[in-house]
Design an enzyme around this catalytic site. Structure first.
Site, PDB file in Angstrom:
ATOM      1  N   ASP A 105       0.884  -1.171   0.000  1.00  0.00           N
ATOM      2  CA  ASP A 105       0.000   0.000   0.000  1.00  0.00           C
ATOM      3  C   ASP A 105       0.917   1.215   0.000  1.00  0.00           C
ATOM      4  O   ASP A 105       1.613   1.471   0.991  1.00  0.00           O
ATOM      5  CB  ASP A 105      -0.880  -0.056   1.255  1.00  0.00           C
ATOM      6  CG  ASP A 105      -1.773   1.170   1.396  1.00  0.00           C
ATOM      7  OD1 ASP A 105      -1.566   2.170   0.670  1.00  0.00           O
ATOM      8  OD2 ASP A 105      -2.681   1.126   2.257  1.00  0.00           O
ATOM      9  N   TYR A 158       0.537   0.249  14.797  1.00  0.00           N
ATOM     10  CA  TYR A 158      -0.400  -0.053  13.724  1.00  0.00           C
ATOM     11  C   TYR A 158      -0.126   0.825  12.503  1.00  0.00           C
ATOM     12  O   TYR A 158      -0.127   2.038  12.594  1.00  0.00           O
ATOM     13  CB  TYR A 158      -1.849   0.164  14.195  1.00  0.00           C
ATOM     14  CG  TYR A 158      -2.827  -0.189  13.119  1.00  0.00           C
ATOM     15  CD1 TYR A 158      -3.024  -1.510  12.762  1.00  0.00           C
ATOM     16  CD2 TYR A 158      -3.499   0.804  12.414  1.00  0.00           C
ATOM     17  CE1 TYR A 158      -3.881  -1.852  11.742  1.00  0.00           C
ATOM     18  CE2 TYR A 158      -4.369   0.473  11.393  1.00  0.00           C
ATOM     19  CZ  TYR A 158      -4.556  -0.857  11.064  1.00  0.00           C
ATOM     20  OH  TYR A 158      -5.393  -1.190  10.042  1.00  0.00           O
ATOM     21  N   LYS A 172      -3.465  -2.773   7.961  1.00  0.00           N
ATOM     22  CA  LYS A 172      -3.396  -4.240   8.019  1.00  0.00           C
ATOM     23  C   LYS A 172      -2.472  -4.744   6.909  1.00  0.00           C
ATOM     24  O   LYS A 172      -2.150  -4.027   5.973  1.00  0.00           O
ATOM     25  CB  LYS A 172      -4.801  -4.832   7.882  1.00  0.00           C
ATOM     26  CG  LYS A 172      -5.494  -5.039   9.223  1.00  0.00           C
ATOM     27  CD  LYS A 172      -4.833  -6.142  10.063  1.00  0.00           C
ATOM     28  CE  LYS A 172      -5.624  -6.440  11.324  1.00  0.00           C
ATOM     29  NZ  LYS A 172      -4.831  -6.486  12.562  1.00  0.00           N
TER      30      LYS A 172
HETATM   31  C1  F6R Z   1      -7.461  -0.642   7.905  1.00  0.00           C
HETATM   32  C2  F6R Z   1      -7.161   0.725   7.541  1.00  0.00           C
HETATM   33  C3  F6R Z   1      -8.176   1.775   7.818  1.00  0.00           C
HETATM   34  C4  F6R Z   1      -7.629   2.869   8.734  1.00  0.00           C
HETATM   35  C5  F6R Z   1      -8.704   3.938   9.040  1.00  0.00           C
HETATM   36  C6  F6R Z   1      -8.145   5.110   9.851  1.00  0.00           C
HETATM   37  O1  F6R Z   1      -6.402  -1.466   7.539  1.00  0.00           O
HETATM   38  O2  F6R Z   1      -6.111   1.027   7.036  1.00  0.00           O
HETATM   39  O3  F6R Z   1      -9.351   1.217   8.332  1.00  0.00           O
HETATM   40  O4  F6R Z   1      -7.151   2.323   9.923  1.00  0.00           O
HETATM   41  O5  F6R Z   1      -9.239   4.445   7.842  1.00  0.00           O
HETATM   42  O6  F6R Z   1      -7.052   5.629   9.165  1.00  0.00           O
HETATM   43  P1  F6R Z   1      -6.263   6.956   9.614  1.00  0.00           P
HETATM   44  O7  F6R Z   1      -5.877   6.751  11.036  1.00  0.00           O
HETATM   45  O8  F6R Z   1      -5.108   6.994   8.666  1.00  0.00           O
HETATM   46  O9  F6R Z   1      -7.214   8.102   9.426  1.00  0.00           O
HETATM   47 MG    MG Z   2      -4.945  -2.287   2.077  1.00  0.00          MG
HETATM   48 MG    MG Z   3      -4.203   1.621   3.437  1.00  0.00          MG
END
Ligand code: F6R
Ligand code: MG
Ligand code: MG
Length: 366
Positions: free
Chosen positions: A11, A229, A232
């Protein structure tokens, strides 16, 4: 002739949030791999995307963990980041490129990869499965169904070439150690491990009759690499099909049940894995539900013929409907376990900051 299939993904930024890649990212990746094909680094390639993950599917003759191939993938992801994701200020540009110091191998660097080298059969069908908004353990249930459950794979009962069973290499992703277990007689041991999907993942599967590789998956866990984190892992997996391996339809049938996987919103929930065609491989509702797309190819004289979009098929309509019903049901739980993941998995998310900020307000009862 021996060929190597390498599926490498990352990603490196997406549009409108953690949603989907843009055409220019695909174009830049394609031209990078086309140049490498021109230099004979790879024989052939296909570039696609599943949600916010860019997928490089490559065939070559350099074996697994080849420096040239990992270097090519890293440079391609870098180029896409620098030429498209950053100038367009796409969201989370360069997200999975966790280090600046690339040393020739992608292990521990962020991008996920599944690779295998094998003798190209007279006819070599393969299927590449790519998931978004989930983790490598998402394949555990699927791989068990395909290679160890005779109620799912008819060939385990009917085809003499499959009846000796398959060996599962199960990786402990936390300890970075593995064990090889043999189905059918060690089925209970396999399940004892792979039921813990956040810790154990099936890294590869071999046919026991001749040791031929049957399936390989990506097993990197971004949170374990980064210690926090960062999205994923969104794993990939591929499997060889037919003529002594499970048929295409035996590889796909388990996906008709949208089983629960970890991931979805903020990598913090369980959700149904929904099989979709590439056109629907984008996670929108609550950043999901987690999706899986599958492309089928022939490997012919070391090159790729295809792809066909395997889940772009009304036969999976019921699975999609059921996945949406399950998604409705789970969403009603809000952030309450078990719809939200348990404390061990949440440790790597921003919830730990929230909990820390409340700690000083905790009082002992008088
Ligand atoms: C799951 C994922 C998304 C983000 C969510 C919050 O793998 O990447 O669900 O965790 O959109 O993202 P931020 O913290 O970047 O706004
Ligand atoms: Mg992804
Ligand atoms: Mg992503």
């Amino acid at each position: 002739m021996k060929v190597t299939l390498s599926v490498i993904k990352a990603d490196v930024g997406s549009i409108a949030g953690h949603h989907s890649v843009v055409q220019r990212q695909l174009d830049v990746a394609r031209s990078s791999l086309a140049r490498a094909k021109g230099r004979d680094v790879i024989n052939d390639f296909h570039v696609t995307a599943v949600g916010d993950d860019l997928q490089l599917i490559m065939v070559h003759n350099r074996g697994v963990e080849s420096r040239a191939i990992h270097d090519l993938a890293w440079k391609t992801f870098k180029e896409v980041t620098d030429k498209v994701s950053k100038p367009l200020k796409l969201y989370a540009a360069g997200q999975d490129l966790l280090s600046d110091a690339f040393s020739g191998n992608l292990k521990g660097m962020g991008p996920g990869y599944a690779e295998a080298e094998f003798e190209e059969r007279q006819s070599e069908p393969v299927v590449v499965f790519m998931a978004d908004k989930t983790e490598p353990g998402a394949w555990n249930w699927i791989l068990y169904k395909i290679y160890a459950d005779p109620l799912s794979t008819a060939g385990l009962v009917i085809d003499p070439k499959l009846r000796k069973g398959f060996t599962f290499r199960v990786l402990d992703m936390e300890e970075d150690e593995y064990v090889d277990l043999h189905a059918p007689e060690e089925a209970y041991d396999i399940l004892a491990l792979i039921g813990t999907t956040g810790k154990y993942a099936v890294q590869s599967v071999w046919r026991r009759s001749d040791g031929e590789v049957a399936a390989v998956s990506s097993t990197s866990r971004l949170s374990l690499i980064a210690g926090r984190y960062v999205g994923k892992d969104d794993p990939v997996m591929f499997a060889r099909a037919q003529a002594g391996f499970p048929a295409l339809g035996e590889l796909t049938d388990p996906f008709a049940f949208p089983h629960l996987v970890a991931g979805w919103m903020r990598g913090s929930h369980i959700g149904p894995l929904m099989p979709v065609g590439i056109k629907d491989a984008k996670c929108t509702r609550f950043d999901g539900p987690p999706r899986v797309a599958a492309l089928g190819f022939q490997i012919t004289d070391g090159k790729l013929v295809g792809p066909v979009d395997v889940f772009d098929d009304p036969a999976f309509d019921n699975a999609r409907r059921e996945a949406n019903t399950i998604a409705d049901y789970l969403r009603r739980h809000g952030p309450i376990m078990p719809a939200r993941l348990g404390p061990q998995e949440m440790e790597y998310t921003s919830l730990s900051e929230v909990l820390k900020s409340l700690k000083h307000r905790m009082k002992k009862p008088s």
